[in-house]
Write a protein that holds these residues in place. Structure first.
Motif, PDB file in Angstrom:
ATOM      1  N   GLY A  44      -1.085  -2.380  -2.097  1.00 49.18           N
ATOM      2  CA  GLY A  44       0.342  -2.656  -2.141  1.00 49.18           C
ATOM      3  C   GLY A  44       1.155  -1.924  -1.091  1.00 49.18           C
ATOM      4  O   GLY A  44       2.348  -1.696  -1.265  1.00 49.18           O
ATOM      5  N   GLY A  45       0.532  -1.540   0.023  1.00 49.10           N
ATOM      6  CA  GLY A  45       1.256  -0.837   1.061  1.00 49.10           C
ATOM      7  C   GLY A  45       1.493   0.626   0.786  1.00 49.10           C
ATOM      8  O   GLY A  45       2.218   1.296   1.520  1.00 49.10           O
ATOM      9  N   VAL A  46       0.885   1.148  -0.286  1.00 50.30           N
ATOM     10  CA  VAL A  46       1.043   2.556  -0.646  1.00 50.30           C
ATOM     11  C   VAL A  46      -0.135   3.344  -0.081  1.00 50.30           C
ATOM     12  O   VAL A  46      -1.285   2.930  -0.193  1.00 50.30           O
ATOM     13  CB  VAL A  46       1.108   2.735  -2.182  1.00 50.30           C
ATOM     14  CG1 VAL A  46       1.241   4.199  -2.552  1.00 50.30           C
ATOM     15  CG2 VAL A  46       2.271   1.924  -2.745  1.00 50.30           C
ATOM     16  N   ALA A  47       0.160   4.506   0.540  1.00 50.03           N
ATOM     17  CA  ALA A  47      -0.895   5.310   1.151  1.00 50.03           C
ATOM     18  C   ALA A  47      -1.852   5.861   0.116  1.00 50.03           C
ATOM     19  O   ALA A  47      -3.049   5.986   0.360  1.00 50.03           O
ATOM     20  CB  ALA A  47      -0.280   6.445   1.962  1.00 50.03           C
TER      21      ALA A  47
ATOM     22  N   GLN B  15       4.427   4.940   2.099  1.00 51.35           N
ATOM     23  CA  GLN B  15       4.859   5.369   0.771  1.00 51.35           C
ATOM     24  C   GLN B  15       3.736   6.123   0.061  1.00 51.35           C
ATOM     25  O   GLN B  15       2.557   5.930   0.344  1.00 51.35           O
ATOM     26  CB  GLN B  15       5.250   4.157  -0.086  1.00 51.35           C
ATOM     27  CG  GLN B  15       6.655   3.635   0.156  1.00 51.35           C
ATOM     28  CD  GLN B  15       7.088   2.681  -0.944  1.00 51.35           C
ATOM     29  OE1 GLN B  15       6.269   1.953  -1.512  1.00 51.35           O
ATOM     30  NE2 GLN B  15       8.354   2.683  -1.266  1.00 51.35           N
ATOM     31  N   LEU B  16       4.161   6.964  -0.883  1.00 48.53           N
ATOM     32  CA  LEU B  16       3.238   7.717  -1.720  1.00 48.53           C
ATOM     33  C   LEU B  16       3.652   7.492  -3.167  1.00 48.53           C
ATOM     34  O   LEU B  16       4.847   7.438  -3.473  1.00 48.53           O
ATOM     35  CB  LEU B  16       3.315   9.207  -1.379  1.00 48.53           C
ATOM     36  CG  LEU B  16       2.226  10.130  -1.929  1.00 48.53           C
ATOM     37  CD1 LEU B  16       0.907   9.880  -1.185  1.00 48.53           C
ATOM     38  CD2 LEU B  16       2.633  11.589  -1.753  1.00 48.53           C
TER      39      LEU B  16
ATOM     40  N   LEU C   8       8.807  14.412   1.747  1.00 46.10           N
ATOM     41  CA  LEU C   8       8.936  13.272   0.836  1.00 46.10           C
ATOM     42  C   LEU C   8      10.418  12.947   0.672  1.00 46.10           C
ATOM     43  O   LEU C   8      11.243  13.856   0.566  1.00 46.10           O
ATOM     44  CB  LEU C   8       8.332  13.587  -0.530  1.00 46.10           C
ATOM     45  CG  LEU C   8       6.905  14.107  -0.592  1.00 46.10           C
ATOM     46  CD1 LEU C   8       6.886  15.634  -0.587  1.00 46.10           C
ATOM     47  CD2 LEU C   8       6.200  13.604  -1.843  1.00 46.10           C
ATOM     48  N   SER C   9      10.729  11.652   0.589  1.00 44.88           N
ATOM     49  CA  SER C   9      12.123  11.239   0.460  1.00 44.88           C
ATOM     50  C   SER C   9      12.274  10.187  -0.622  1.00 44.88           C
ATOM     51  O   SER C   9      11.430   9.300  -0.778  1.00 44.88           O
ATOM     52  CB  SER C   9      12.642  10.659   1.786  1.00 44.88           C
ATOM     53  OG  SER C   9      12.576  11.616   2.815  1.00 44.88           O
TER      54      SER C   9
ATOM     55  N   GLN D 103       5.964   8.801 -12.996  1.00 45.46           N
ATOM     56  CA  GLN D 103       5.539   8.295 -11.701  1.00 45.46           C
ATOM     57  C   GLN D 103       6.700   7.615 -10.981  1.00 45.46           C
ATOM     58  O   GLN D 103       7.539   6.986 -11.615  1.00 45.46           O
ATOM     59  CB  GLN D 103       4.396   7.286 -11.860  1.00 45.46           C
ATOM     60  CG  GLN D 103       3.118   7.872 -12.439  1.00 45.46           C
ATOM     61  CD  GLN D 103       2.051   6.834 -12.625  1.00 45.46           C
ATOM     62  OE1 GLN D 103       2.280   5.797 -13.255  1.00 45.46           O
ATOM     63  NE2 GLN D 103       0.868   7.085 -12.080  1.00 45.46           N
ATOM     64  N   GLN D 104       6.701   7.734  -9.655  1.00 47.98           N
ATOM     65  CA  GLN D 104       7.705   7.048  -8.856  1.00 47.98           C
ATOM     66  C   GLN D 104       7.222   6.965  -7.412  1.00 47.98           C
ATOM     67  O   GLN D 104       6.497   7.845  -6.943  1.00 47.98           O
ATOM     68  CB  GLN D 104       9.049   7.775  -8.910  1.00 47.98           C
ATOM     69  CG  GLN D 104       9.055   9.142  -8.236  1.00 47.98           C
ATOM     70  CD  GLN D 104      10.368   9.869  -8.384  1.00 47.98           C
ATOM     71  OE1 GLN D 104      10.713  10.291  -9.496  1.00 47.98           O
ATOM     72  NE2 GLN D 104      11.101   9.998  -7.284  1.00 47.98           N
ATOM     73  N   PRO D 105       7.616   5.908  -6.701  1.00 50.43           N
ATOM     74  CA  PRO D 105       7.279   5.842  -5.275  1.00 50.43           C
ATOM     75  C   PRO D 105       8.236   6.703  -4.463  1.00 50.43           C
ATOM     76  O   PRO D 105       9.419   6.811  -4.783  1.00 50.43           O
ATOM     77  CB  PRO D 105       7.473   4.359  -4.956  1.00 50.43           C
ATOM     78  CG  PRO D 105       8.499   3.886  -5.944  1.00 50.43           C
ATOM     79  CD  PRO D 105       8.302   4.705  -7.186  1.00 50.43           C
ATOM     80  N   VAL D 106       7.710   7.347  -3.436  1.00 42.67           N
ATOM     81  CA  VAL D 106       8.523   8.120  -2.495  1.00 42.67           C
ATOM     82  C   VAL D 106       8.083   7.752  -1.084  1.00 42.67           C
ATOM     83  O   VAL D 106       6.966   7.271  -0.867  1.00 42.67           O
ATOM     84  CB  VAL D 106       8.395   9.642  -2.715  1.00 42.67           C
ATOM     85  CG1 VAL D 106       8.958  10.043  -4.068  1.00 42.67           C
ATOM     86  CG2 VAL D 106       6.954  10.100  -2.569  1.00 42.67           C
ATOM     87  N   LYS D 107       8.964   7.991  -0.138  1.00 36.72           N
ATOM     88  CA  LYS D 107       8.649   7.710   1.258  1.00 36.72           C
ATOM     89  C   LYS D 107       8.059   8.948   1.925  1.00 36.72           C
ATOM     90  O   LYS D 107       8.508  10.060   1.693  1.00 36.72           O
ATOM     91  CB  LYS D 107       9.910   7.281   2.011  1.00 36.72           C
ATOM     92  CG  LYS D 107      10.473   5.945   1.580  1.00 36.72           C
ATOM     93  CD  LYS D 107      11.708   5.580   2.399  1.00 36.72           C
ATOM     94  CE  LYS D 107      12.290   4.241   1.973  1.00 36.72           C
ATOM     95  NZ  LYS D 107      13.503   3.893   2.754  1.00 36.72           N
TER      96      LYS D 107
END
Length: 222
Positions: free
Chosen positions: A140-143, A66-67, A117-118, A57-61
């Motif tokens: 947490g601000g994640v979509a 964020q996703l 995605l970035s 798992q990792q956050p992406v923009k």
């Protein structure tokens, strides 16, 4: 009293929905990518290990936020996907993505859309092939959550597809005592191989998350 009781019941429902998508007994992460076949053989030799799957798992923009991008095996048995629309992966198909209902709603996305995605090192555009019910990226601000195959995630990160950094492990004997013993053996075995593992049982993760999720749930939904 009734309001508190109703809130507790709603939270328990929310927590159950959150964890029901996963069917592992422990997760393992290591600090440096390793050949998956070798690690899988090593892990499967540990007493009480019944199944191993790559899981990362990792956050992406994405546009507007964020996703939480999650890599799973296309034939996973430890992630119980609940399709809402579209379809699941057809093998290790490249440039394919499923998103959670939350992400679809917040980012105004649907099956068939192209999504960019970035990360700090790469930008790609993949096609959304499905939508799932998955609350694990909520808050947490994640979509929301994005799902792709581990091979696809490795390619996104510039890594060979045969490498692995994280795993879900399912036990044969799934009692808490047996799982704790298995987790200790996982830690010992991988530590002796110099891999600096982090091993977390599903129960440990639930216990650690419960108070944080309860606060988040009360703030968002009550």
């Amino acid at each position: 009293f009734l309001a508190i009781q109703a809130t507790t019941y709603s939270f328990d429902q929310f927590l159950g929905q959150l964890f029901n998508v996963y069917n592992y007994d422990a997760t393992v992460s290591i600090t440096k990518p390793q050949p998956y076949d070798q690690l899988r053989t090593q892990i499967m030799a540990i007493p009480n290990v019944g199944r191993v799957e790559r899981f990362e798992q990792q956050p992406v923009k994405i546009q507007g936020g964020q996703l939480y991008l999650t890599g799973v095996e296309p034939d996973t048995q430890e992630y119980h996907y609940q399709l809402v629309a579209g379809r699941w992966f057809s093998g290790n198909e490249p440039n394919a993505l499923l998103i959670s209902e939350d992400a679809a709603s917040k980012a105004h996305l649907k099956v068939g859309d192209a999504l960019t995605l970035s990360s700090a090192t790469n930008t790609v555009t993949w096609t959304i092939i499905g939508e799932v019910q998955d609350f694990s990226g909520a808050g947490g601000g994640v979509a929301g959550v994005g799902l792709t195959t581990v091979d696809n995630l490795n390619t996104f990160n510039g890594l060979p597809t045969n490498l692995a950094l994280g795993f879900m492990v399912q036990a044969v004997d799934r009692s808490e005592v047996a799982v704790d013993q298995m987790a200790n053996r996982l830690d010992d075995t991988l530590s002796h191989s110099g891999l600096s593992p982090t091993v977390t049982t599903a129960q440990e993760f639930k216990d650690r998350s419960q108070s944080q999720l309860r606060i988040l749930y009360l703030l968002l939904y009550v």
